[in-house]
Enzyme design. Structure first.
Site, PDB file in Angstrom:
ATOM      1  CD  GLU A 186      -1.349  -0.001   3.656  1.00  0.00           C
ATOM      2  OE1 GLU A 186      -1.923  -1.057   3.955  1.00  0.00           O
ATOM      3  OE2 GLU A 186      -1.578   1.077   4.205  1.00  0.00           O
ATOM      4  CB  CYS A 219      -2.111  -5.416   6.558  1.00  0.00           C
ATOM      5  SG  CYS A 219      -1.668  -3.845   7.300  1.00  0.00           S
ATOM      6  CG  HIS A 250      -1.897  -8.576   9.976  1.00  0.00           C
ATOM      7  ND1 HIS A 250      -0.766  -8.087   9.385  1.00  0.00           N
ATOM      8  CD2 HIS A 250      -2.601  -7.492  10.392  1.00  0.00           C
ATOM      9  CE1 HIS A 250      -0.771  -6.759   9.432  1.00  0.00           C
ATOM     10  NE2 HIS A 250      -1.882  -6.376  10.040  1.00  0.00           N
ATOM     11  CB  SER A 257      -7.794  -2.435   7.008  1.00  0.00           C
ATOM     12  OG  SER A 257      -7.210  -2.575   8.282  1.00  0.00           O
ATOM     13  CE  LYS A 316      -3.831  -4.941  22.941  1.00  0.00           C
ATOM     14  NZ  LYS A 316      -4.372  -3.767  23.653  1.00  0.00           N
ATOM     15  CB  THR A 354      -9.372  -1.212  15.106  1.00  0.00           C
ATOM     16  OG1 THR A 354      -9.405   0.055  14.461  1.00  0.00           O
ATOM     17  CG2 THR A 354      -7.981  -1.800  15.022  1.00  0.00           C
ATOM     18  CB  THR A 386       2.246  -0.173  15.080  1.00  0.00           C
ATOM     19  OG1 THR A 386       1.163   0.580  14.509  1.00  0.00           O
ATOM     20  CG2 THR A 386       1.966  -0.416  16.553  1.00  0.00           C
ATOM     21  CG  ASN A 415       1.574  -3.741  10.904  1.00  0.00           C
ATOM     22  OD1 ASN A 415       1.901  -4.603  10.093  1.00  0.00           O
ATOM     23  ND2 ASN A 415       0.350  -3.243  10.975  1.00  0.00           N
TER      24      ASN A 415
END
Lengths: 140, 360
Positions: free
Chosen positions: B86, B119, B242, B304, B247, B209, B160, B274
């Protein structure tokens, strides 16, 4: 002398040498030339063939450019170096991923493709192989 | 669930992570925040960022080169090059053709394209390549997931959004070090994260999210795959999800029944951030770096917008020999130079120079 905007036709034409270290080798005397030549500067022969140079070597000499030509301002300081590749061919290249104070003669480097400069917001991005210090690896 | 007509596998894998890092604490300092309160909860200690002269093409190039080193095939036999990202260098001009030129890939009948699905663009490219190889249309394809991810200054995403990528050479199973046995994709129109055209930074909605986006799509795709294959978490040696932060992958693993010991070997985000389209493939690469023949891996990406691709992978003989042929994920993770926020901003091209011919 560099023009302010990169020449799109010359970037396209030079892609094999910029991206893949393609050079010429004189069939008569064995000299290697980078960038590629039409006539061997050592013996004058036109009998040349294309070869790919090895992508690692060592720094022979270097200089730091802090007042660059227009178009390179964002990238200062630039470190230019004469690099002796593993086949003995010496080429002029740019170093990357190293602070100027950490550059020393004899340091091992390997080729990586990087942005050389950008021709404004609407122009092309110029890429070429630069050289960075060889990466330390674990148990390999 | 889909399965290819002929066996398809991973012939080579490779990653690239830029050497530059910034600590989460330094990001918080620049914006006057208490990072323990603001960002420690995402479990990302530091993140990678591109050098001044790096972008998605240069990252993809080095990852692909490492994958080709392990694949040990004639680069001219690669007939498809798909880049999931992206953060394309050009809005219009494919990154894939630049790679074909720079790596001297393919012959006259090579296909190339850039994929976008937030992603999971990298695994979307993988799915397409499995189709080409599995149908017999081509023998080898190169798949890349790479990004120089954008997070707006001061935004939580800035803690991130990182840079890096991974590449896979996909080919016939008989020449592979791991078989991709089957996959299952699940997508819905979910507005959790987006970036409008000509806009520099993405926007995101907190309400979407977690549960409606990340957790719903990964659990649906992974459960469907396991149900149709008749497998359960106990059958797998590793699970790679992913990793938008440190977390979520552990939490989604718990929801699916995977203990953290099976997730930690492929959980790289806490150390580099990330890498967006690279994220799940960098995690898979870290597992392939240490995997042994006979082991099984479940991979589930997330993108996403939103969707997840889940893959069942079985490691084959020959992987140990290939592991030594290129730098491992851990080599790149451990090779790092820290920068402060001023250099970070410079490398991320957040400064506007007068008469800036170097603008990107």
């Amino acid at each position: 002398m560099w023009s302010v905007k990169a020449s799109v036709p010359s970037l396209w034409r030079e892609a094999p040498s910029r991206y893949r270290l393609e050079a010429t080798e004189c069939v008569e005397c064995g000299a290697r030339h980078y960038p590629p030549r039409e006539i061997c500067p050592r013996c004058g022969s036109k009998n040349l063939r294309r070869v790919r140079l090895p992508e690692s070597g060592k720094v022979i000499s270097f200089t730091h450019v802090r007042a660059p030509l227009r178009g390179f301002e964002y990238y200062t300081p630039l470190t230019l170096a004469i690099i002796e590749l593993d086949d003995g061919t010496r080429i002029l290249g740019q170093l990357t991923d190293v602070d100027p104070e950490d550059v020393v003669e004899g340091m091992r480097v390997s080729a990586v493709i990087r942005i050389v400069r950008v021709s404004g917001e609407t122009g092309v991005v110029s890429y070429a192989l630069k050289f960075r210090p060889e990466m330390p690896t674990g148990d390999r | 669930m889909v399965r290819p007509d002929r066996g398809v596998g991973i012939v080579g894998w490779g990653v690239y992570i830029p050497v530059h890092r910034i600590r989460a604490e330094e990001l918080a300092r620049a914006w006057g925040r208490d990072w323990k309160r603001f960002a420690a909860g995402v479990f990302v200690e530091e993140k990678s960022l591109p050098g001044l002269d790096e972008d998605t093409f240069t990252i993809a190039y080095e990852a692909a080169k490492n994958a080709l080193r392990r694949a040990r095939i004639d680069p001219k036999s690669v007939r498809a090059v798909y880049v999931g990202t992206e953060s394309k260098p050009y809005a219009v001009k494919p990154t894939s053709t630049m790679l074909i030129e720079a790596l001297d890939l393919g012959e006259r009948s090579t296909t190339g394209a850039d994929f976008e699905f937030a992603c999971k663009a990298g695994t979307e490219a993988l799915e397409a390549t499995i189709g080409l190889v599995g149908s017999g249309m081509i023998d080898y394809g190169l798949v890349i997931g790479a990004d120089t991810a954008q997070g707006a200054p001061g935004d939580p995403l800035e803690y991130t959004a990182a840079s890096g990528g991974a590449a896979l050479v996909i080919g016939p199973v008989e020449n592979s070090i791991a078989e991709i046995v089957a996959s299952h994709s699940f997508v819905t129109d979910t507005p959790d994260f987006w970036r409008r055209k000509l806009v520099k930074y993405p926007a995101h909605t907190k309400a979407f999210t977690g549960v409606p986006a990340y957790f719903r799509h990964i659990t649906t795709a992974a459960r469907a795959l396991m149900d149709e294959l008749g497998t359960n978490p106990g059958d797998y040696d590793y699970a790679v999800f992913h990793q938008p932060n440190g977390k979520f992958p552990l939490r989604v693993g718990k929801m699916l029944g995977f203990p953290k010991e099976k997730i930690l070997p492929g959980l790289i985000t806490p150390k580099i951030g990330n890498t967006y389209s690279g994220s799940s493939l960098v995690g898979l690469s870290a597992v392939l770096d240490v995997a042994k023949p006979g082991q099984k891996i479940l991979v589930a990406s997330f993108g996403s917008g939103a969707g997840s691709d889940a893959f069942h992978i079985e490691v084959l003989d020959g992987i140990e020999e290939a592991q030594a042929l290129a730098p491992r994920v851990s080599d790149y993770v451990n090779w790092k130079r820290y920068v402060d926020y001023a250099i970070y901003a410079r490398n991320r091209r957040m400064y506007k120079m007068p008469n800036d011919m170097g603008a990107y």
